[in-house]
Design a protein around this motif. Structure first.
Motif, short mmCIF file in Angstrom:
data_model
loop_
_atom_site.label_atom_id
_atom_site.label_comp_id
_atom_site.label_asym_id
_atom_site.label_seq_id
_atom_site.Cartn_x
_atom_site.Cartn_y
_atom_site.Cartn_z
N GLY A 105 6.57 10.23 -12.44
CA GLY A 105 5.91 9.79 -13.80
C GLY A 105 6.32 8.36 -14.20
N MET A 106 7.55 8.10 -13.83
CA MET A 106 8.32 6.54 -14.04
C MET A 106 7.59 5.54 -13.15
SD MET A 106 12.24 7.93 -14.79
CE MET A 106 12.72 5.86 -15.02
N LEU A 107 7.41 5.99 -11.91
CA LEU A 107 6.86 5.31 -11.00
C LEU A 107 5.19 4.87 -11.04
CD1 LEU A 107 8.97 6.19 -7.77
CD2 LEU A 107 9.09 4.15 -9.05
N SER A 108 4.56 5.96 -11.48
CA SER A 108 3.35 5.77 -11.65
C SER A 108 3.01 5.05 -12.88
CB SER A 108 2.56 7.21 -11.69
OG SER A 108 2.79 7.96 -12.63
N ILE A 109 3.48 5.49 -14.23
CA ILE A 109 2.85 5.00 -15.37
C ILE A 109 2.63 3.51 -15.48
CG2 ILE A 109 3.22 4.81 -18.02
CD1 ILE A 109 4.01 7.59 -17.77
N PHE B 166 16.97 24.33 -7.70
CA PHE B 166 15.70 23.82 -7.50
C PHE B 166 14.90 23.53 -8.62
CE2 PHE B 166 17.00 26.54 -3.67
CZ PHE B 166 16.21 25.67 -2.65
N ALA B 167 14.94 24.23 -9.80
CA ALA B 167 14.42 23.80 -11.10
C ALA B 167 14.81 22.57 -11.47
CB ALA B 167 14.69 24.90 -12.24
N ALA B 168 16.08 22.23 -11.44
CA ALA B 168 16.53 21.05 -11.94
C ALA B 168 15.97 19.62 -10.60
CB ALA B 168 17.99 20.71 -11.77
N ALA B 169 15.63 20.20 -9.45
CA ALA B 169 15.27 19.43 -8.61
C ALA B 169 13.93 19.09 -9.00
CB ALA B 169 15.30 19.75 -7.26
N ALA B 170 13.13 20.15 -9.47
CA ALA B 170 11.44 19.89 -9.44
C ALA B 170 11.40 18.85 -11.13
CB ALA B 170 10.89 21.22 -9.94
N LEU B 171 12.34 19.11 -11.81
CA LEU B 171 12.34 18.31 -12.79
C LEU B 171 12.31 16.69 -12.81
CD1 LEU B 171 11.94 18.05 -16.13
CD2 LEU B 171 14.35 18.47 -16.40
N ILE B 172 13.44 16.51 -11.99
CA ILE B 172 13.79 15.00 -11.46
C ILE B 172 12.65 14.47 -10.64
CG2 ILE B 172 15.67 13.80 -10.04
CD1 ILE B 172 17.73 15.77 -10.71
N LEU B 173 12.12 15.33 -9.78
CA LEU B 173 11.21 14.72 -8.89
C LEU B 173 10.01 14.39 -9.93
CD1 LEU B 173 11.33 17.08 -6.13
CD2 LEU B 173 11.99 14.44 -5.85
N LEU B 174 9.46 15.49 -10.66
CA LEU B 174 8.58 15.27 -11.76
C LEU B 174 8.58 13.70 -12.70
CD1 LEU B 174 7.49 18.60 -13.15
CD2 LEU B 174 6.23 16.86 -11.71
N LEU B 175 9.92 13.61 -13.22
CA LEU B 175 10.22 12.44 -13.90
C LEU B 175 10.11 11.31 -13.08
CD1 LEU B 175 13.29 13.77 -15.96
CD2 LEU B 175 11.03 13.14 -17.01
N PRO C 88 0.66 -1.36 0.05
CA PRO C 88 0.01 0.07 0.01
C PRO C 88 0.84 1.24 -0.03
CG PRO C 88 -0.88 -1.70 1.63
CD PRO C 88 0.34 -2.15 1.19
N TRP C 89 2.03 1.20 0.64
CA TRP C 89 2.64 2.56 0.80
C TRP C 89 3.50 3.10 -0.34
CZ3 TRP C 89 7.98 2.51 -0.51
CH2 TRP C 89 8.40 1.33 -0.35
N ARG C 90 3.59 1.99 -1.41
CA ARG C 90 4.45 2.35 -2.54
C ARG C 90 3.23 2.99 -3.61
NH1 ARG C 90 7.71 -3.22 -4.27
NH2 ARG C 90 9.16 -3.24 -2.52
N ARG C 91 1.98 2.99 -3.43
CA ARG C 91 0.97 3.86 -4.34
C ARG C 91 1.27 5.10 -3.91
NH1 ARG C 91 -4.47 0.99 -2.46
NH2 ARG C 91 -3.54 1.16 -0.64
N HIS C 92 1.55 5.63 -2.90
CA HIS C 92 1.76 6.85 -2.27
C HIS C 92 3.20 7.48 -2.72
CE1 HIS C 92 -2.02 6.25 -0.12
NE2 HIS C 92 -1.28 5.51 0.69
N VAL C 93 3.91 6.66 -3.30
CA VAL C 93 5.33 7.43 -3.58
C VAL C 93 5.25 8.34 -4.73
CG1 VAL C 93 7.52 6.79 -4.64
CG2 VAL C 93 6.59 5.36 -2.54
N PRO C 94 4.53 7.89 -5.86
CA PRO C 94 4.30 8.80 -7.10
C PRO C 94 4.06 10.35 -6.54
CG PRO C 94 3.92 6.62 -7.79
CD PRO C 94 3.83 6.55 -6.25
N THR C 95 2.95 10.21 -5.78
CA THR C 95 2.17 11.15 -5.36
C THR C 95 3.02 12.26 -4.63
OG1 THR C 95 0.18 10.22 -5.48
CG2 THR C 95 0.11 12.16 -3.99
N ALA C 96 3.69 11.56 -3.61
CA ALA C 96 4.68 12.27 -2.82
C ALA C 96 5.64 12.99 -3.66
CB ALA C 96 5.43 11.38 -1.94
N LEU C 97 6.21 12.17 -4.64
CA LEU C 97 7.37 12.89 -5.66
C LEU C 97 6.69 14.04 -6.41
CD1 LEU C 97 9.30 9.80 -6.79
CD2 LEU C 97 9.70 11.39 -5.27
#
Length: 324
Positions: free
Chosen positions: A313-317, A301-310, A59-68
């Motif tokens: 996406g990779m964990l949720s798709i 900070f911009a680079a961190a935002a891009l990495i977190l978004l990627l 169950p906790w893994r479902r929340h990781v993409p959202t947290a990122l």
């Protein structure tokens, strides 16, 4: 090589930090959506068996993409606020002259192991705190200036000059300060703002010109004098005339040294032990040869935002075929 030490973080456009309010709003919307899905879910008796057969994730893994994704929103908000880091950087062309008293009173042992040894050790601490590009000179004195070194980046020569002193003679503080001024401001011309004098003495001026008068000249030349009064009020040294004679009192003279600092635009310190003296010199070493500058770190900070978004996406798709 120029080094920079981070001190603090500020923001050029802090209103963008209000975008952080999107995080709790997103959490509320997500919570509401999941509540609706639960309310209208069709109960299926074999749901548990199907989940086991499909190898459902913890169950906790479902929340990781959202947290990122939420962390990416936070990083993006910080980037839009244009974060700036306050750093201490070396002052280009800084020149400092150490004026050190090695009169007879510096043999007193009220500061362990003795005043002169403690002063030499503190000077080592001072040199260690200075950027390599900072030029350092020395004026050692007793009856008069007897050990001088023009400002240089050669730390070995500076240390040799400091360590070559012996505690003997009277105290000609004014003469030593004048030599230091002549070194930093030849021909009486105003020195660069990065020039300064650090004076360490343990007693009253007993010969030569008035050091306060020299401090007034230093103010006109824009050269502040930072003074350190070394020793304790009840200190004594053996009488040089006869071992049977009463010892000679050698209290420091913090009043005059404070006046020298105030008149010249510097700052006065007093020290009664070796540890405190090293701390004072460490502080001065950091203060006199560095300045504070603002450096923007938006890109981090911009680079961190891009990495977190990627990452989100990779964990949720692969799991649900959609973004969180």
């Amino acid at each position: 090589m120029t080094t920079a030490t981070p001190l603090a973080l500020s923001f050029a456009t802090p209103l963008w930090l209000l975008a952080l309010l999107a995080i709790p709003l997103a959490l509320l919307l997500l919570y509401g959506a999941r509540r609706r899905r639960t309310a209208y879910a069709v109960r299926f008796p074999a749901a548990a068996s199907l989940a086991l057969a499909a190898g459902a994730a913890a169950p906790w893994r479902r929340h990781v993409p959202t947290a990122l994704a939420l962390a990416a929103i936070a990083a993006l908000a910080f980037a839009l606020a244009r974060p700036q880091r306050t750093v201490a950087v070396p002052v280009e062309g800084a020149s400092i002259v150490l004026v050190t008293d090695h009169s007879g009173s510096m043999s007193a042992t009220d500061v362990e192991p003795d005043r002169l040894s403690a002063a030499e050790a503190a000077a080592e601490t001072f040199l260690d705190k200075l950027p390599k590009a900072t030029r350092v000179g020395v004026v050692a004195y007793s009856d008069g200036p007897d050990g001088t070194l023009a400002p240089t980046t050669d730390r070995t020569r500076v240390r040799q000059t400091i360590e070559a002193q012996d505690a003997v003679g009277a105290t000609a503080t004014g003469e030593a300060l004048q030599v230091a001024l002549d070194t930093l401001a030849p021909n009486g011309r105003s020195a660069k703002p990065a020039s300064a004098i650090v004076l360490l003495s343990d007693g009253k001026t007993t010969t030569g010109r008035d050091p306060v008068g020299v401090a007034q000249i230093a103010k006109k030349l824009r050269i502040p004098i930072y003074t350190v009064a070394l020793g304790t009020a009840d200190a004594t040294i053996p009488n040089p005339v006869s071992p049977l004679s009463p010892p000679i009192a050698v209290p420091p003279d913090p009043e005059t040294l404070r006046q020298i600092a105030d008149v010249s635009g510097g700052r006065a310190f007093t020290s009664g032990d070796a540890g405190q003296l090293r701390s004072i010199y460490s502080t001065l070493g950091s203060r006199l040869a560095t300045k504070h500058e603002q450096r923007e770190v938006t890109s981090a900070f911009a680079a961190a935002a891009l990495i977190l978004l990627l990452g989100a996406g990779m964990l949720s798709i692969p799991r649900v075929g959609r973004l969180p």
